[in-house]
Design an enzyme around this catalytic site. Structure first.
Site, short mmCIF file in Angstrom:
data_model
loop_
_atom_site.label_atom_id
_atom_site.label_comp_id
_atom_site.label_asym_id
_atom_site.label_seq_id
_atom_site.Cartn_x
_atom_site.Cartn_y
_atom_site.Cartn_z
N ASP A 1 41.97 45.30 48.85
CA ASP A 1 40.99 44.34 48.35
C ASP A 1 40.79 44.57 46.86
O ASP A 1 40.56 45.70 46.42
CB ASP A 1 39.65 44.53 49.08
CG ASP A 1 38.66 43.42 48.76
OD1 ASP A 1 39.10 42.27 48.60
OD2 ASP A 1 37.46 43.71 48.68
N HIS B 1 31.86 37.60 39.04
CA HIS B 1 31.33 38.46 40.10
C HIS B 1 31.09 39.88 39.59
O HIS B 1 30.02 40.46 39.81
CB HIS B 1 32.30 38.48 41.28
CG HIS B 1 31.93 39.46 42.35
ND1 HIS B 1 30.80 39.33 43.13
CD2 HIS B 1 32.54 40.61 42.76
CE1 HIS B 1 30.74 40.34 43.98
NE2 HIS B 1 31.77 41.14 43.77
N GLU C 1 31.61 38.32 51.50
CA GLU C 1 32.40 38.21 50.28
C GLU C 1 33.44 37.12 50.53
O GLU C 1 34.34 37.29 51.35
CB GLU C 1 33.05 39.53 49.90
CG GLU C 1 32.05 40.56 49.41
CD GLU C 1 32.69 41.79 48.78
OE1 GLU C 1 33.93 41.92 48.85
OE2 GLU C 1 31.95 42.62 48.22
N GLU D 1 36.59 35.27 49.78
CA GLU D 1 37.80 35.69 49.09
C GLU D 1 39.00 34.85 49.53
O GLU D 1 38.95 34.09 50.50
CB GLU D 1 38.09 37.16 49.35
CG GLU D 1 36.92 38.09 49.03
CD GLU D 1 37.30 39.56 49.05
OE1 GLU D 1 38.50 39.86 48.92
OE2 GLU D 1 36.39 40.40 49.19
N ASP E 1 35.28 39.27 53.52
CA ASP E 1 35.27 40.73 53.58
C ASP E 1 33.81 41.19 53.64
O ASP E 1 33.20 41.55 52.63
CB ASP E 1 35.98 41.31 52.36
CG ASP E 1 36.38 42.75 52.56
OD1 ASP E 1 36.53 43.16 53.73
OD2 ASP E 1 36.53 43.47 51.56
N ARG F 1 25.59 46.15 51.93
CA ARG F 1 25.26 46.54 50.56
C ARG F 1 24.44 47.82 50.50
O ARG F 1 24.58 48.59 49.54
CB ARG F 1 24.50 45.41 49.87
CG ARG F 1 25.27 44.10 49.77
CD ARG F 1 26.53 44.24 48.95
NE ARG F 1 27.22 42.95 48.82
CZ ARG F 1 28.41 42.82 48.26
NH1 ARG F 1 29.04 43.87 47.77
NH2 ARG F 1 28.97 41.62 48.19
N GLN G 1 26.80 50.66 51.09
CA GLN G 1 27.71 50.76 49.95
C GLN G 1 27.03 51.43 48.76
O GLN G 1 27.63 52.27 48.08
CB GLN G 1 28.19 49.36 49.55
CG GLN G 1 29.20 49.34 48.43
CD GLN G 1 29.71 47.93 48.16
OE1 GLN G 1 29.34 46.98 48.84
NE2 GLN G 1 30.56 47.79 47.17
N LYS H 1 32.51 48.68 54.12
CA LYS H 1 33.49 47.60 54.07
C LYS H 1 34.47 47.63 55.25
O LYS H 1 35.15 46.64 55.50
CB LYS H 1 34.30 47.70 52.78
CG LYS H 1 33.45 47.65 51.52
CD LYS H 1 32.98 46.26 51.21
CE LYS H 1 34.15 45.40 50.79
NZ LYS H 1 33.71 44.04 50.43
N THR I 1 36.82 42.62 58.55
CA THR I 1 37.29 41.67 57.55
C THR I 1 37.85 40.47 58.31
O THR I 1 38.79 40.63 59.10
CB THR I 1 38.39 42.28 56.65
OG1 THR I 1 37.86 43.40 55.95
CG2 THR I 1 38.91 41.26 55.65
N GLU J 1 24.72 38.12 44.97
CA GLU J 1 24.58 37.36 43.72
C GLU J 1 23.69 36.14 43.92
O GLU J 1 22.87 35.81 43.05
CB GLU J 1 25.95 36.90 43.24
CG GLU J 1 26.92 38.02 42.91
CD GLU J 1 28.33 37.47 42.78
OE1 GLU J 1 28.71 37.05 41.67
OE2 GLU J 1 29.04 37.46 43.80
#
Length: 402
Positions: free
Chosen positions: A116, A123, A187, A189, A221, A225, A228, A241, A245, A346
């Site tokens: 990844d 971002h 996420e 992607e 993905d 948070r 993380q 993570k 996925t 975000e």
């Protein structure tokens, strides 16, 4: 024009022809190609001698076909196009068309390694401002190389697979606590599927991207948070993570995206020679993020700072080998506007600015939430190329494993 009913003008017409794997009426997994709202059974087509691929289409995943390489990919695509456009083939092909409504779509390829990246400047800047408000948002290395990390191929799942809320350690005012994530995120992607392998010790230059990459999938993905934030220093993401996925069930061939290449953002400072791709091109893919039936964001892929070719070149420049079925993803796709962001971190600015959803205010994912990411691209003669969608529903921590 295709003779297949309802396929003319569809985002899944003969200009697209994405590949997938399906289950139908209790039979083993089979390779197919989408045409409109139907699937052409390529296992049956090769068995009938309508398509020749050395038996690679008569397997339960796309891997054998992916390993054949670009000349064979192009030959099969040309033959399938002929079968679906020449009325002379209709009688032979029509019995091999299966309605999508009758099938279950499976993971289309056996995933090898999963990487990844972190390739959106918008971002990376947003995340830097949220996590490090008093420092420069971009770290010193960000514009010199595509930042990435190795994930777990074994937890890549097909769209529609429930996502169990992960548990792990997170920081509190009294020290680390263990439990289910309370800041579960997405996420949005784009993923690239490797077909042709490369030997150990042989870097793949930027101009060989299309020789090795077969096509594109959509990726979510999922990210915890809070886990993380506690674990990622100094080695980066781990449990936050690796739990799931999700990928779309359709692999859209690069050939279907020939009209979608556009100039990528200018890179300053200049990159090292091994990353210099001329022409410097990205893909004009338009994503949409749907949260419980409401589109909350439309991330633009064309603005990604690092291109797919640069990502592949960097992935292998140290001599790392490619295997058929390897998957590498772009990293979160975000544009400069708040409604162009590809993560809820975000969108809600770290959870401090909730969004209106389901009659209330929301920040991160709750149990029962469903997120669907879809995308389109420009195609030939003004038609649209559909990339399908990747969807997942959050299940409470402790639910039985799949």
């Amino acid at each position: 024009m295709t003779w297949v009913p309802g396929a003319a003008g569809s985002p899944y017409g003969v200009h697209n022809l994405p590949y997938g794997v399906f289950r139908h009426r209790g039979r083993p997994d089979r390779v197919g190609v989408r045409i409109g709202d139907l699937l052409l059974d390529l296992d049956g087509a090769e068995a009938a001698g309508l398509v020749l691929a050395g038996g690679a289409l008569r397997t339960p995943t796309l891997n054998a076909f992916l390993a054949l390489g670009r000349p064979q990919w192009s030959a099969v695509r040309a033959r399938v196009t002929e079968l679906l456009t020449d009325p002379a083939h209709r009688a032979a092909v029509e019995p091999l068309l299966v309605p999508l409504a009758e099938v279950e779509l499976a993971l289309p390829f056996q995933v090898g390694d999963y990487v990844d990246f972190y390739s959106s400047e918008a971002h990376a800047t947003n995340v830097g401002r949220i996590f490090r408000p008093d420092d420069e948002p971009l770290l010193p290395n960000w514009k010199h190389l595509p930042i990435g990390y190795h994930g777990r191929g074994g937890t890549v799942v097909v769209s529609g697979t429930p996502v169990i809320r992960p548990s792990g350690q997170r920081a509190t005012s009294t020290g680390p606590a263990f439990g289910p994530s309370t800041r579960l995120d997405i996420e949005a992607e784009v993923g690239f599927v490797v077909g042709t392998p490369s030997p150990l010790g042989s870097p793949v230059p930027v101009d060989r991207f299309a020789d090795h990459v077969f096509g594109v999938v959509l990726v979510n993905d999922w990210s915890a948070r809070d886990l993380q934030a506690w674990e990622y220093r100094p080695l980066g993401p781990f449990l936050a993570k690796s739990f799931a996925t999700s990928v779309s069930p359709w692999v859209v061939p690069l050939d279907a995206l020939a009209e979608a290449w556009v100039p990528a953002p200018e890179q300053d400072p200049p990159v090292h020679d091994y990353l210099r791709d001329i022409p410097h091109l990205g893909l004009d893919l338009r994503l949409a993020v749907d949260w419980n039936g409401t589109v909350v964001s439309r991330p633009p892929f064309a603005g990604m700072y690092w291109t797919p070719a640069q990502q592949l070149a960097h992935l292998t420049v140290n001599g790392a080998a490619l295997r058929t079925g390897d998957l590498y993803a772009s990293g979160t796709v975000s544009g400069p506007a708040r409604d162009e962001t590809g993560s809820f971190l975000e969108l809600t600015w770290g959870g401090t600015e909730p969004v209106k959803l389901d009659g209330g205010e929301r920040t991160f994912l709750e149990d029962g939430d469903t997120v669907t990411i879809s995308a389109t691209a420009p195609g030939p003669h003004g038609v649209t190329v559909g990339l399908g969608e990747v969807s997942g529903t959050i299940v409470a921590a402790g639910a039985p494993h799949r």
